[in-house]
Design a protein around this motif. Structure first.
Motif, mmCIF file in Angstrom:
data_model
loop_
_atom_site.group_PDB
_atom_site.id
_atom_site.type_symbol
_atom_site.label_atom_id
_atom_site.label_comp_id
_atom_site.label_asym_id
_atom_site.label_seq_id
_atom_site.Cartn_x
_atom_site.Cartn_y
_atom_site.Cartn_z
ATOM 1 N N THR A 167 0.830 -1.207 0.000
ATOM 2 C CA THR A 167 0.000 0.000 0.000
ATOM 3 C C THR A 167 0.865 1.258 0.000
ATOM 4 O OG1 THR A 167 -1.802 -1.139 1.114
ATOM 5 C CG2 THR A 167 -1.783 1.253 1.302
ATOM 6 N N VAL A 168 1.850 1.299 0.880
ATOM 7 C CA VAL A 168 2.725 2.472 0.963
ATOM 8 C C VAL A 168 3.413 2.722 -0.375
ATOM 9 C CG1 VAL A 168 4.831 3.379 2.029
ATOM 10 C CG2 VAL A 168 3.085 2.334 3.457
ATOM 11 N N LEU A 169 4.016 1.697 -0.936
ATOM 12 C CA LEU A 169 4.746 1.871 -2.198
ATOM 13 C C LEU A 169 3.810 2.201 -3.356
ATOM 14 C CD1 LEU A 169 7.390 -0.964 -1.872
ATOM 15 C CD2 LEU A 169 7.775 1.510 -1.729
ATOM 16 N N SER A 170 2.682 1.516 -3.443
ATOM 17 C CA SER A 170 1.735 1.793 -4.525
ATOM 18 C C SER A 170 1.251 3.237 -4.480
ATOM 19 C CB SER A 170 0.518 0.864 -4.440
ATOM 20 O OG SER A 170 0.887 -0.456 -4.650
ATOM 21 N N LEU A 171 0.860 3.693 -3.296
ATOM 22 C CA LEU A 171 0.348 5.057 -3.179
ATOM 23 C C LEU A 171 1.446 6.095 -3.353
ATOM 24 C CD1 LEU A 171 -2.184 4.453 -0.294
ATOM 25 C CD2 LEU A 171 -2.702 4.850 -2.708
ATOM 26 N N PHE A 172 2.645 5.793 -2.883
ATOM 27 C CA PHE A 172 3.772 6.709 -3.059
ATOM 28 C C PHE A 172 4.067 6.889 -4.550
ATOM 29 C CE2 PHE A 172 8.306 7.551 -3.603
ATOM 30 C CZ PHE A 172 8.438 8.708 -2.855
ATOM 31 N N PHE A 173 4.181 5.786 -5.290
ATOM 32 C CA PHE A 173 4.473 5.892 -6.728
ATOM 33 C C PHE A 173 3.307 6.502 -7.493
ATOM 34 C CE2 PHE A 173 7.625 2.433 -5.777
ATOM 35 C CZ PHE A 173 8.729 3.253 -5.954
ATOM 36 N N TRP A 174 2.077 6.178 -7.093
ATOM 37 C CA TRP A 174 0.917 6.784 -7.737
ATOM 38 C C TRP A 174 0.941 8.294 -7.552
ATOM 39 C CZ3 TRP A 174 -3.123 9.404 -5.218
ATOM 40 C CH2 TRP A 174 -4.158 9.806 -6.058
ATOM 41 N N ASP A 175 1.225 8.746 -6.332
ATOM 42 C CA ASP A 175 1.247 10.182 -6.053
ATOM 43 C C ASP A 175 2.365 10.874 -6.831
ATOM 44 O OD1 ASP A 175 -0.204 12.141 -4.260
ATOM 45 O OD2 ASP A 175 1.892 12.601 -3.753
ATOM 46 N N GLU A 176 3.533 10.241 -6.901
ATOM 47 C CA GLU A 176 4.649 10.816 -7.658
ATOM 48 C C GLU A 176 4.324 10.895 -9.145
ATOM 49 O OE1 GLU A 176 7.568 12.273 -6.542
ATOM 50 O OE2 GLU A 176 6.510 12.102 -4.634
ATOM 51 N N LEU A 177 3.724 9.862 -9.700
ATOM 52 C CA LEU A 177 3.335 9.883 -11.122
ATOM 53 C C LEU A 177 2.274 10.948 -11.382
ATOM 54 C CD1 LEU A 177 3.267 6.065 -11.904
ATOM 55 C CD2 LEU A 177 4.849 7.757 -12.845
ATOM 56 N N ARG A 178 1.349 11.087 -10.453
ATOM 57 C CA ARG A 178 0.305 12.119 -10.584
ATOM 58 C C ARG A 178 0.937 13.503 -10.632
ATOM 59 N NH1 ARG A 178 -2.057 15.353 -7.191
ATOM 60 N NH2 ARG A 178 -1.072 14.411 -5.378
ATOM 61 N N LYS A 179 1.938 13.748 -9.777
ATOM 62 C CA LYS A 179 2.632 15.038 -9.765
ATOM 63 C C LYS A 179 3.375 15.265 -11.080
ATOM 64 C CE LYS A 179 3.652 14.903 -4.865
ATOM 65 N NZ LYS A 179 4.743 14.767 -3.906
ATOM 66 N N MET A 180 4.003 14.220 -11.606
ATOM 67 C CA MET A 180 4.731 14.350 -12.869
ATOM 68 C C MET A 180 3.783 14.705 -14.011
ATOM 69 S SD MET A 180 7.496 11.215 -12.554
ATOM 70 C CE MET A 180 7.429 10.909 -14.282
ATOM 71 N N VAL A 181 2.630 14.060 -14.056
ATOM 72 C CA VAL A 181 1.654 14.329 -15.108
ATOM 73 C C VAL A 181 1.130 15.753 -14.977
ATOM 74 C CG1 VAL A 181 -0.660 13.724 -15.941
ATOM 75 C CG2 VAL A 181 1.009 11.929 -15.475
ATOM 76 N N GLN A 182 0.837 16.186 -13.768
ATOM 77 C CA GLN A 182 0.349 17.550 -13.551
ATOM 78 C C GLN A 182 1.401 18.574 -13.950
ATOM 79 O OE1 GLN A 182 -0.833 17.546 -9.423
ATOM 80 N NE2 GLN A 182 -2.938 16.967 -9.899
ATOM 81 N N HIS A 183 2.653 18.252 -13.695
ATOM 82 C CA HIS A 183 3.749 19.165 -14.035
ATOM 83 C C HIS A 183 3.931 19.266 -15.552
ATOM 84 C CE1 HIS A 183 7.446 21.380 -13.438
ATOM 85 N NE2 HIS A 183 8.079 20.536 -14.259
ATOM 86 N N GLN A 184 3.638 18.191 -16.269
ATOM 87 C CA GLN A 184 3.787 18.167 -17.725
ATOM 88 C C GLN A 184 2.661 18.875 -18.452
ATOM 89 O OE1 GLN A 184 6.447 17.012 -19.360
ATOM 90 N NE2 GLN A 184 7.421 16.442 -17.421
ATOM 91 N N GLN A 185 1.504 18.989 -17.825
ATOM 92 C CA GLN A 185 0.364 19.604 -18.477
ATOM 93 C C GLN A 185 0.513 21.114 -18.508
ATOM 94 O OE1 GLN A 185 -3.030 18.138 -16.302
ATOM 95 N NE2 GLN A 185 -3.069 16.226 -17.427
ATOM 96 N N PRO A 186 0.125 21.743 -19.632
ATOM 97 C CA PRO A 186 0.198 23.215 -19.692
ATOM 98 C C PRO A 186 -0.803 23.839 -18.726
ATOM 99 C CG PRO A 186 -0.878 22.314 -21.659
ATOM 100 C CD PRO A 186 -0.399 21.150 -20.840
ATOM 101 N N PRO A 187 -0.479 25.010 -18.221
ATOM 102 C CA PRO A 187 -1.405 25.676 -17.277
ATOM 103 C C PRO A 187 -2.748 25.959 -17.945
ATOM 104 C CG PRO A 187 0.600 26.995 -17.638
ATOM 105 C CD PRO A 187 0.692 25.771 -18.506
ATOM 106 N N GLY A 188 -3.794 25.873 -17.137
ATOM 107 C CA GLY A 188 -5.157 26.116 -17.633
ATOM 108 C C GLY A 188 -5.416 27.593 -17.873
ATOM 109 N N PRO A 189 -6.570 27.901 -18.470
ATOM 110 C CA PRO A 189 -6.902 29.309 -18.780
ATOM 111 C C PRO A 189 -7.122 30.156 -17.560
ATOM 112 C CG PRO A 189 -8.723 27.833 -19.396
ATOM 113 C CD PRO A 189 -7.608 26.989 -18.862
#
Length: 189
Positions: A167-189
């Motif tokens: 659980t710890v590792l799954s959620l840690f990696f999920w959260d890190e991947l979520r941050k990476m995806v959010q960082h890659q997306q262009p800012p909204g209007p």
């Protein structure tokens, strides 16, 4: 986040893990010679339905566990940040949320693990009907009445040792991947 379980492989795993020498055997012994032999034996005796016997305990196990995992992770992570134990977005906050979530997952899933294991491992008669339990609810009621409520929590330490780090590792990696995806997306209007 939790992996779904399959019926046949879980049943075969349970049969093989319970199998031992008759002098130290506990519970019903199925005496399979190998993994493929277990699948073949179950299928030959009871068909496809035999491979899925006990899944009525496994499906709610995953549903309840996943719900507990996701709900407690977000709440615990927010709680440690609100109390300023860790800053928002830190890996430590994610780790703390995952640790709390691991405990919640073990507590909510263990009764379903116990029931599922009992259903998978029970002996069956010629038509495939369980000799010990009529189904999920009957199994819960028999365990509770004969062994008490704590009977549903047998093996919780082992469950936590398996599911806590997962659980710890799954959620840690999920959260890190979520941050990476959010960082890659262009800012909204």
């Amino acid at each position: 986040m939790l992996a779904p379980c399959a019926g046949g492989e879980k049943r075969v795993k349970t049969h093989l893990q319970a199998q031992t020498l008759s002098s130290v055997a506990v519970g019903h012994q199925h005496n399979h010679e190998s993994i493929s032999g277990a699948f073949e034996s179950i299928y030959r005796q009871h068909g496809v339905a035999g491979l899925w016997r006990g899944v009525t305990g496994a499906v709610p196990r995953v549903a309840v566990g996943s719900a507990a995992q996701l709900a407690t992770f977000a709440s615990a992570k927010d709680w440690v940040c609100e109390h300023q134990w860790f800053r928002e977005g830190s890996w430590a906050a994610v780790l703390a949320g995952g640790m709390v979530s691991g405990v919640a997952v073990a507590v909510t899933m263990t009764p379903f693990d116990v029931v599922s294991t009992r259903l998978y491992n029970q002996p069956v008669d010629a038509d495939g009907t369980g000799k010990l339990y009529r189904g999920f609810l009957d199994c819960v009621l028999q365990i509770s009445s004969k062994e008490g409520l704590l009977g549903l929590y047998k093996g919780i330490g082992a469950v936590y040792l398996r599911l806590g780090p997962h659980t710890v590792l799954s959620l840690f990696f999920w959260d890190e991947l979520r941050k990476m995806v959010q960082h890659q997306q262009p800012p909204g209007p």
